[in-house]
Design a protein around this motif. Structure first.
Motif, PDB file in Angstrom:
ATOM      1  N   PHE A  88       0.436  -1.026   0.230  1.00  0.00           N
ATOM      2  CA  PHE A  88      -0.082   0.311  -0.070  1.00  0.00           C
ATOM      3  C   PHE A  88       0.942   1.372  -0.241  1.00  0.00           C
ATOM      4  O   PHE A  88       0.208   1.821   0.242  1.00  0.00           O
ATOM      5  N   ASN A  89       1.797   1.386   0.211  1.00  0.00           N
ATOM      6  CA  ASN A  89       3.384   2.016   0.805  1.00  0.00           C
ATOM      7  C   ASN A  89       4.429   1.809  -0.697  1.00  0.00           C
ATOM      8  O   ASN A  89       5.055   1.027  -0.155  1.00  0.00           O
ATOM      9  N   GLU A  90       5.317   3.262   0.096  1.00  0.00           N
ATOM     10  CA  GLU A  90       6.504   2.353  -0.099  1.00  0.00           C
ATOM     11  C   GLU A  90       7.861   1.461   0.654  1.00  0.00           C
ATOM     12  O   GLU A  90       8.529   0.895  -0.226  1.00  0.00           O
ATOM     13  N   ASP A  91       6.900   1.755   2.063  1.00  0.00           N
ATOM     14  CA  ASP A  91       7.969   1.062   3.079  1.00  0.00           C
ATOM     15  C   ASP A  91       7.111  -0.111   2.268  1.00  0.00           C
ATOM     16  O   ASP A  91       8.507  -1.423   2.263  1.00  0.00           O
ATOM     17  N   GLU A 262      13.062   2.148  -9.652  1.00  0.00           N
ATOM     18  CA  GLU A 262      12.649   2.719 -11.024  1.00  0.00           C
ATOM     19  C   GLU A 262      10.809   2.227 -10.615  1.00  0.00           C
ATOM     20  O   GLU A 262      10.251   2.798 -11.260  1.00  0.00           O
ATOM     21  N   VAL A 263       9.933   1.142  -9.909  1.00  0.00           N
ATOM     22  CA  VAL A 263       9.054   0.754  -9.934  1.00  0.00           C
ATOM     23  C   VAL A 263       8.519   1.444  -9.315  1.00  0.00           C
ATOM     24  O   VAL A 263       7.018   1.686  -9.499  1.00  0.00           O
ATOM     25  N   ILE A 264       8.913   2.116  -7.804  1.00  0.00           N
ATOM     26  CA  ILE A 264       8.381   3.283  -7.286  1.00  0.00           C
ATOM     27  C   ILE A 264       7.850   4.455  -8.373  1.00  0.00           C
ATOM     28  O   ILE A 264       6.959   5.119  -8.715  1.00  0.00           O
ATOM     29  N   ASP A 265       8.743   5.156  -8.922  1.00  0.00           N
ATOM     30  CA  ASP A 265       8.311   5.990 -10.338  1.00  0.00           C
ATOM     31  C   ASP A 265       7.349   5.701 -11.219  1.00  0.00           C
ATOM     32  O   ASP A 265       7.053   6.366 -11.894  1.00  0.00           O
ATOM     33  N   TYR A 266       7.282   4.294 -11.692  1.00  0.00           N
ATOM     34  CA  TYR A 266       6.634   3.930 -12.251  1.00  0.00           C
ATOM     35  C   TYR A 266       5.246   3.706 -12.426  1.00  0.00           C
ATOM     36  O   TYR A 266       3.966   3.993 -13.025  1.00  0.00           O
ATOM     37  N   ILE A 267       4.812   3.984 -11.334  1.00  0.00           N
ATOM     38  CA  ILE A 267       3.840   3.338 -10.192  1.00  0.00           C
ATOM     39  C   ILE A 267       3.627   4.632  -9.855  1.00  0.00           C
ATOM     40  O   ILE A 267       2.059   5.491 -10.094  1.00  0.00           O
ATOM     41  N   VAL A 285       1.617  -4.707 -10.685  1.00  0.00           N
ATOM     42  CA  VAL A 285       1.540  -5.658 -10.269  1.00  0.00           C
ATOM     43  C   VAL A 285       2.923  -5.839 -10.331  1.00  0.00           C
ATOM     44  O   VAL A 285       3.576  -5.802 -11.925  1.00  0.00           O
ATOM     45  N   ILE A 286       3.797  -6.103  -9.491  1.00  0.00           N
ATOM     46  CA  ILE A 286       5.233  -6.212  -9.887  1.00  0.00           C
ATOM     47  C   ILE A 286       5.453  -7.599  -9.229  1.00  0.00           C
ATOM     48  O   ILE A 286       5.627  -8.255  -8.178  1.00  0.00           O
ATOM     49  N   LYS A 287       6.537  -7.886 -10.917  1.00  0.00           N
ATOM     50  CA  LYS A 287       6.925  -9.314 -10.663  1.00  0.00           C
ATOM     51  C   LYS A 287       8.669  -9.599 -10.853  1.00  0.00           C
ATOM     52  O   LYS A 287       8.760  -9.006 -11.939  1.00  0.00           O
ATOM     53  N   ALA A 309       1.393  -6.959  -5.354  1.00  0.00           N
ATOM     54  CA  ALA A 309       0.423  -5.386  -6.490  1.00  0.00           C
ATOM     55  C   ALA A 309       0.613  -4.907  -5.264  1.00  0.00           C
ATOM     56  O   ALA A 309      -0.082  -4.857  -3.970  1.00  0.00           O
ATOM     57  N   TYR A 310       0.581  -3.629  -5.462  1.00  0.00           N
ATOM     58  CA  TYR A 310       0.926  -1.886  -5.896  1.00  0.00           C
ATOM     59  C   TYR A 310      -0.795  -1.672  -5.424  1.00  0.00           C
ATOM     60  O   TYR A 310      -0.745  -1.741  -6.474  1.00  0.00           O
ATOM     61  N   LYS A 311      -1.115  -1.130  -4.480  1.00  0.00           N
ATOM     62  CA  LYS A 311      -3.137  -1.164  -4.684  1.00  0.00           C
ATOM     63  C   LYS A 311      -3.339   0.255  -4.805  1.00  0.00           C
ATOM     64  O   LYS A 311      -2.820   0.900  -4.015  1.00  0.00           O
ATOM     65  N   PHE A 312      -3.514   1.024  -5.908  1.00  0.00           N
ATOM     66  CA  PHE A 312      -3.825   2.374  -5.913  1.00  0.00           C
ATOM     67  C   PHE A 312      -4.623   2.774  -4.851  1.00  0.00           C
ATOM     68  O   PHE A 312      -5.552   2.234  -4.146  1.00  0.00           O
ATOM     69  N   PRO A 313      -4.398   3.749  -3.739  1.00  0.00           N
ATOM     70  CA  PRO A 313      -5.300   4.202  -2.180  1.00  0.00           C
ATOM     71  C   PRO A 313      -7.172   4.439  -3.482  1.00  0.00           C
ATOM     72  O   PRO A 313      -7.054   4.877  -4.324  1.00  0.00           O
ATOM     73  N   ALA A 314      -7.876   4.437  -2.504  1.00  0.00           N
ATOM     74  CA  ALA A 314      -8.642   4.155  -2.875  1.00  0.00           C
ATOM     75  C   ALA A 314      -9.567   5.727  -3.347  1.00  0.00           C
ATOM     76  O   ALA A 314      -9.461   6.133  -2.159  1.00  0.00           O
ATOM     77  N   GLU A 315     -10.396   5.926  -4.146  1.00  0.00           N
ATOM     78  CA  GLU A 315     -10.463   7.310  -4.231  1.00  0.00           C
ATOM     79  C   GLU A 315     -12.088   7.913  -3.569  1.00  0.00           C
ATOM     80  O   GLU A 315     -12.820   7.378  -3.348  1.00  0.00           O
TER      81      GLU A 315
END
Ligand SMILES: NC(=O)c1c(N)nc(OC2CCCC2)nc1O[C@@H]1CCC[C@@H]1O
Length: 327
Positions: A88-91, A262-267, A285-287, A309-315
Motif C-alpha cells: 500500500f506504500n513505499e515501505d 524505478e518501480v516506484i517511479d513507474y507507479i 503488479v510487480i513480478k 500488487a501495489y494497490k492505489f489508494p481508494a479514490e
C-alpha cells in the motif's frame, strides 16, 4: 458454384475474417471498415448455412453459441491460479524488494511491472491451437466452465497463430465506455445498475445465455501461462512476448525495471495516467522477471513470494450534496 470453389471461398473467408478480427480487437489497428467486415461475415454465414459440413468450430461465425446453459460445470485448474499479496506504500514495496533479494542471484535481478487490470481472472485452454475451454479462477483450484461466454469476446482468438497446446491466464474486463452505456440501458429499463466495471464484467460472464455476454463488449488481457515449463521461456517478459506472438492480447504498458526505485517511479507515473485509460486498473503488479528466481522464491498456498500488487489508494468518493438547505 462448383463444390471445390465453395470450399475455397469458405476457407478464404474464415481466414480473412479471423485476420480482420485480430487486427481490430487485438492490435486495435483495423485494416478494413466495419461495413466490409460485416458484408464478408454475412457471405460466410450464408455459405455455411448452405454447406454445414464446411462450418468449423473456429469459424468467425461460431462466436455466439445458441444454447442457454442450465448451469456452469466445474473445471479443475491443473496448477493453482494464485492471488496476490498487497503493498500500500513505499515501505511495503521496499520490504518486498528486501525479501526478494535475500534469495537468488541478485546482481542481475529485474522486475517486470504490469498494470493491474480490475476485472475477473480467467483461464483459457488451447489444444493444437484451437480454443477448447475457458474458466473462471473460482477459488484458485476449481473454477466454472464459461467457454461459451468467453467465445463471445472478440479479442480471444478461436485459433492461435501457431498450433500450440497451452493454458493461458488473464483478466477479463469491461471497458469504461461500455460500462457507462450498459448502466444507461439498465436505468432506462429501471433495472439495478452495476456498481463498477468489475462487477459488470463478472455479472456478464456469469450469464447462462451467451447472447447476453456477447452484447456486453467485454475484453481481456492475458498475462500468464499455466504450464510455462513446456514452452521453454525463462522469464515473465519472454512469456508475455510468446502470448503476443500466438495472437493473444497482452497489455502494452508493461515495463522491465531493475530497481525498486524505478518501480516506484513507474507507479507514480500511472497513479496519474490511469484516469486516461479506457479500462479500470486498481494497482500495479510487480513480478520478479526471471522464472528460475521465481522458482527459488516459491509461493505460499495463496500467493507467490515473487510478485506483489501495489494497490492505489481508494479514490475518496465525493458525494456532492445538492442544495442542502443549511438551517
Ligand atoms: N489483474 C491483473 O492484471 C494481474 C496481472 N497483470 N498479473 C497477475 O499475476 C499474478 C497471477 C498469479 C501470480 C501472479 N495477476 C493479476 O491479477 C490477479 C489474478 C488473481 C487475482 C488478481 O486479479
Amino acid at each position: 458454384m462448383p463444390r471445390s470453389t465453395v470450399e475455397k471461398r469458405v476457407s478464404d473467408l474464415q481466414d480473412l475474417l479471423s485476420q480482420y478480427n485480430y487486427e481490430y480487437h487485438v492490435l486495435d489497428k483495423p485494416s478494413v471498415p466495419d461495413v466490409e467486415y460485416d458484408k464478408l461475415l454475412h457471405e460466410l454465414k450464408e455459405l455455411e448455412e448452405k454447406h454445414p459440413d464446411l462450418m468449423t468450430p473456429d469459424s468467425p461465425t461460431q462466436r455466439v453459441g445458441g444454447a442457454v446453459l442450465e448451469q456452469f460445470t466445474k473445471v479443475d485448474h491443473r496448477s493453482p491460479m494464485l492471488s496476490l499479496g498487497n503493498a500500500f506504500n513505499e515501505d511495503d514495496l521496499r520490504d518486498f524488494d528486501r525479501r526478494v533479494r535475500k534469495i537468488g542471484d541478485n546482481d542481475n535481478l529485474s522486475y517486470i511491472c504490469e498494470l493491474k487490470i480490475d476485472g475477473l481472472a480467467i483461464s483459457l485452454r488451447y489444444k493444437d491451437g484451437l480454443f477448447v475451454q475457458g474458466a473462471t479462477r473460482g477459488d484458485g483450484s476449481v473454477g466454472e466452465d464459461i467457454t461459451a461466454n468467453l467465445k463471445t469476446i472478440r479479442s480471444i482468438p478461436l485459433r492461435l497463430r501457431k498450433p500450440f497446446s497451452i493454458e493461458v491466464r488473464g483478466e477479463a474486463f469491461m471497458p469504461k465506455n461500455s460500462f457507462v452505456a450498459l448502466n444507461k440501458e439498465k436505468e432506462k429499463r429501471e433495472e439495478e445498475p452495476f456498481a463498477n466495471p468489475r462487477n459488470a464484467a463478472a455479472g456478464s460472464l456469469r450469464q447462462l445465455d451467451p447472447r447476453i455476454a456477447a452484447s456486453r463488449n467485454l475484453d481481456l488481457f492475458l498475462y500468464g501461462i499455466g504450464d510455462p515449463g513446456e514452452t521453454g521461456i525463462t522469464s515473465q517478459s519472454q512469456g508475455l512476448d510468446l502470448l503476443s506472438g500466438l495472437g493473444l492480447k497482452t497489455n502494452k504498458e508493461r515495463k522491465k525495471l531493475n530497481t525498486i526505485e524505478e518501480v516506484i517511479d513507474y507507479i507514480n507515473e500511472w497513479t496519474d495516467k490511469r484516469a486516461d485509460l479506457p479500462y479500470d486498473i486498481d494497482g500495479i503488479v510487480i513480478k520478479v522477471d526471471s522464472l528460475s528466481h521465481q522458482e527459488e522464491l516459491g509461493a505460499t498456498a495463496k500467493s507467490p513470494r515473487w510478485a506483489i500488487a501495489y494497490k492505489f489508494p481508494a479514490e475518496e468518493v465525493v458525494t456532492v450534496l445538492h442544495d442542502i438547505e443549511l438551517s
